[in-house]
Scaffold this motif. Sequence first.
Motif, PDB file in Angstrom:
ATOM      1  N   ILE A  13       5.184 -44.421  65.136  1.00  0.00           N
ATOM      2  CA  ILE A  13       4.557 -44.708  63.845  1.00  0.00           C
ATOM      3  C   ILE A  13       4.493 -43.446  62.992  1.00  0.00           C
ATOM      4  CG2 ILE A  13       2.385 -45.393  62.733  1.00  0.00           C
ATOM      5  CD1 ILE A  13       1.909 -47.272  65.113  1.00  0.00           C
ATOM      6  N   HIS A  14       4.317 -42.307  63.625  1.00  0.00           N
ATOM      7  CA  HIS A  14       4.243 -41.025  62.925  1.00  0.00           C
ATOM      8  C   HIS A  14       5.460 -40.809  62.019  1.00  0.00           C
ATOM      9  CE1 HIS A  14       2.736 -36.902  62.489  1.00  0.00           C
ATOM     10  NE2 HIS A  14       3.986 -36.500  62.589  1.00  0.00           N
ATOM     11  N   PHE A  15       6.614 -41.374  62.407  1.00  0.00           N
ATOM     12  CA  PHE A  15       7.850 -41.149  61.664  1.00  0.00           C
ATOM     13  C   PHE A  15       8.234 -42.304  60.736  1.00  0.00           C
ATOM     14  CE2 PHE A  15       8.096 -38.118  65.102  1.00  0.00           C
ATOM     15  CZ  PHE A  15       8.616 -36.990  64.480  1.00  0.00           C
ATOM     16  N   HIS A  16       7.405 -43.309  60.635  1.00  0.00           N
ATOM     17  CA  HIS A  16       7.726 -44.412  59.741  1.00  0.00           C
ATOM     18  C   HIS A  16       7.879 -43.951  58.297  1.00  0.00           C
ATOM     19  CE1 HIS A  16       6.217 -47.955  62.461  1.00  0.00           C
ATOM     20  NE2 HIS A  16       7.197 -47.263  62.998  1.00  0.00           N
ATOM     21  N   SER A  17       7.090 -42.963  57.895  1.00  0.00           N
ATOM     22  CA  SER A  17       7.166 -42.492  56.512  1.00  0.00           C
ATOM     23  C   SER A  17       8.524 -41.865  56.211  1.00  0.00           C
ATOM     24  CB  SER A  17       6.044 -41.487  56.220  1.00  0.00           C
ATOM     25  OG  SER A  17       6.143 -40.361  57.073  1.00  0.00           O
ATOM     26  N   VAL A  18       9.177 -41.318  57.231  1.00  0.00           N
ATOM     27  CA  VAL A  18      10.514 -40.760  57.032  1.00  0.00           C
ATOM     28  C   VAL A  18      11.494 -41.881  56.699  1.00  0.00           C
ATOM     29  CG1 VAL A  18      12.412 -39.518  58.134  1.00  0.00           C
ATOM     30  CG2 VAL A  18      10.063 -38.813  58.563  1.00  0.00           C
ATOM     31  N   VAL A  19      11.381 -42.988  57.420  1.00  0.00           N
ATOM     32  CA  VAL A  19      12.247 -44.139  57.149  1.00  0.00           C
ATOM     33  C   VAL A  19      11.982 -44.677  55.753  1.00  0.00           C
ATOM     34  CG1 VAL A  19      12.871 -46.473  57.856  1.00  0.00           C
ATOM     35  CG2 VAL A  19      12.339 -44.746  59.597  1.00  0.00           C
ATOM     36  N   TRP A 183      20.455 -33.847  59.717  1.00  0.00           N
ATOM     37  CA  TRP A 183      19.816 -33.809  61.036  1.00  0.00           C
ATOM     38  C   TRP A 183      18.629 -32.858  60.990  1.00  0.00           C
ATOM     39  CZ3 TRP A 183      20.504 -35.196  66.315  1.00  0.00           C
ATOM     40  CH2 TRP A 183      19.861 -34.370  67.230  1.00  0.00           C
ATOM     41  N   ARG A 184      17.543 -33.248  61.628  1.00  0.00           N
ATOM     42  CA  ARG A 184      16.405 -32.349  61.769  1.00  0.00           C
ATOM     43  C   ARG A 184      15.689 -32.629  63.073  1.00  0.00           C
ATOM     44  NH1 ARG A 184      11.458 -31.106  57.478  1.00  0.00           N
ATOM     45  NH2 ARG A 184      10.415 -29.542  58.790  1.00  0.00           N
ATOM     46  N   GLN A 185      15.357 -31.584  63.794  1.00  0.00           N
ATOM     47  CA  GLN A 185      14.610 -31.709  65.038  1.00  0.00           C
ATOM     48  C   GLN A 185      13.131 -31.495  64.751  1.00  0.00           C
ATOM     49  OE1 GLN A 185      16.282 -29.435  68.209  1.00  0.00           O
ATOM     50  NE2 GLN A 185      14.533 -29.703  69.587  1.00  0.00           N
ATOM     51  N   TYR A 186      12.296 -32.293  65.425  1.00  0.00           N
ATOM     52  CA  TYR A 186      10.854 -32.243  65.207  1.00  0.00           C
ATOM     53  C   TYR A 186      10.136 -32.054  66.545  1.00  0.00           C
ATOM     54  CZ  TYR A 186      11.307 -34.230  60.464  1.00  0.00           C
ATOM     55  OH  TYR A 186      11.613 -34.448  59.146  1.00  0.00           O
ATOM     56  N   PRO A 187       8.866 -31.634  66.490  1.00  0.00           N
ATOM     57  CA  PRO A 187       8.007 -31.789  67.668  1.00  0.00           C
ATOM     58  C   PRO A 187       7.806 -33.288  67.950  1.00  0.00           C
ATOM     59  CG  PRO A 187       7.078 -30.187  66.122  1.00  0.00           C
ATOM     60  CD  PRO A 187       8.204 -30.896  65.401  1.00  0.00           C
ATOM     61  N   LEU A 188       6.956 -33.582  68.895  1.00  0.00           N
ATOM     62  CA  LEU A 188       6.745 -34.955  69.367  1.00  0.00           C
ATOM     63  C   LEU A 188       8.024 -35.530  69.950  1.00  0.00           C
ATOM     64  CD1 LEU A 188       4.388 -36.430  66.595  1.00  0.00           C
ATOM     65  CD2 LEU A 188       3.777 -35.586  68.864  1.00  0.00           C
ATOM     66  N   TRP A 189       8.930 -34.667  70.393  1.00  0.00           N
ATOM     67  CA  TRP A 189      10.127 -35.052  71.149  1.00  0.00           C
ATOM     68  C   TRP A 189      11.030 -35.999  70.366  1.00  0.00           C
ATOM     69  CZ3 TRP A 189       5.073 -35.222  72.861  1.00  0.00           C
ATOM     70  CH2 TRP A 189       4.695 -34.104  73.632  1.00  0.00           C
ATOM     71  N   ARG A 190      11.182 -35.716  69.085  1.00  0.00           N
ATOM     72  CA  ARG A 190      11.982 -36.574  68.210  1.00  0.00           C
ATOM     73  C   ARG A 190      12.947 -35.742  67.368  1.00  0.00           C
ATOM     74  NH1 ARG A 190       9.109 -39.342  70.971  1.00  0.00           N
ATOM     75  NH2 ARG A 190       8.240 -41.413  70.515  1.00  0.00           N
ATOM     76  N   TYR A 191      14.036 -36.368  66.964  1.00  0.00           N
ATOM     77  CA  TYR A 191      14.892 -35.843  65.912  1.00  0.00           C
ATOM     78  C   TYR A 191      15.100 -36.957  64.901  1.00  0.00           C
ATOM     79  CZ  TYR A 191      18.706 -38.430  68.196  1.00  0.00           C
ATOM     80  OH  TYR A 191      19.474 -39.429  68.747  1.00  0.00           O
ATOM     81  N   VAL A 192      15.443 -36.586  63.682  1.00  0.00           N
ATOM     82  CA  VAL A 192      15.693 -37.573  62.630  1.00  0.00           C
ATOM     83  C   VAL A 192      17.099 -37.357  62.085  1.00  0.00           C
ATOM     84  CG1 VAL A 192      15.049 -38.408  60.344  1.00  0.00           C
ATOM     85  CG2 VAL A 192      13.268 -37.800  61.996  1.00  0.00           C
ATOM     86  N   LEU A 193      17.848 -38.428  62.058  1.00  0.00           N
ATOM     87  CA  LEU A 193      19.197 -38.447  61.524  1.00  0.00           C
ATOM     88  C   LEU A 193      19.217 -39.398  60.332  1.00  0.00           C
ATOM     89  CD1 LEU A 193      22.357 -38.191  61.717  1.00  0.00           C
ATOM     90  CD2 LEU A 193      22.246 -40.032  63.390  1.00  0.00           C
ATOM     91  N   THR A 194      19.613 -38.902  59.167  1.00  0.00           N
ATOM     92  CA  THR A 194      19.726 -39.761  57.990  1.00  0.00           C
ATOM     93  C   THR A 194      21.142 -39.658  57.444  1.00  0.00           C
ATOM     94  OG1 THR A 194      18.883 -37.981  56.568  1.00  0.00           O
ATOM     95  CG2 THR A 194      17.290 -39.598  57.356  1.00  0.00           C
TER      96      THR A 194
END
Length: 200
Positions: A13-19, A183-194
């Motif tokens: 849920i923490h990353f929903h705002s990125v989407v 591409w960006r790597q984040y804490p909380l063991w996640r990366y985001v690819l757009t």
Amino acid sequence: MAEREGRRWNHNIHFHSVVLGAVPAHASSALDVGTGDGMLAVELRRTLTDVVAIDSSEAVLNAAAKQHGGIEWVLGDVMTHDFGRTFDVVAAVAVVHHFPDLRRGLRRLAAVTSPGGSLVVVGLARAASVRDHLYGVAGVVQHRWYSHRRTMWEHSAPTVWPPPHTYNEARAAAAGVLPGAQWRQYPLWRYVLTWRKPAR
């Protein structure tokens, strides 16, 4: 990412705002891949009129469908399901590490993205470098901070841990399949690819 005090929270849920921030201005349709409890699909439906949510877990999908209307809930595998169309936004949160073949999975997600549309992947990967482990330490701190200030919520969808590929492997796969992807790597063991699919 904006804080949402008083709302339930977990790492996804923490990353929903990125989407939501990657939704193109012209978008009217979205596909939530591996929707699980449907929380992202519900958020997408607040701004888009046409939202499809697919998951291979019947029990989880049925529970989501009973709680939320206005969304087309699809029981199936995104790799093989015939949608008969493409979508302006394709979102996959904590999903691609379930794919047996990451590159093939990314190609499939790209194929169901409409020209000019956005693909957003929030992925999990395995730490394999000093940098990865430092992000992991930051993730522990961040997790403790948020979980003490939010309502920590455990989803009911199936999980896979540890992820089968490293951050570097995931990044290389994205570069090979989705030219120009960010591409960006984040804490909380996640990366985001757009990735924005080229318009015809």
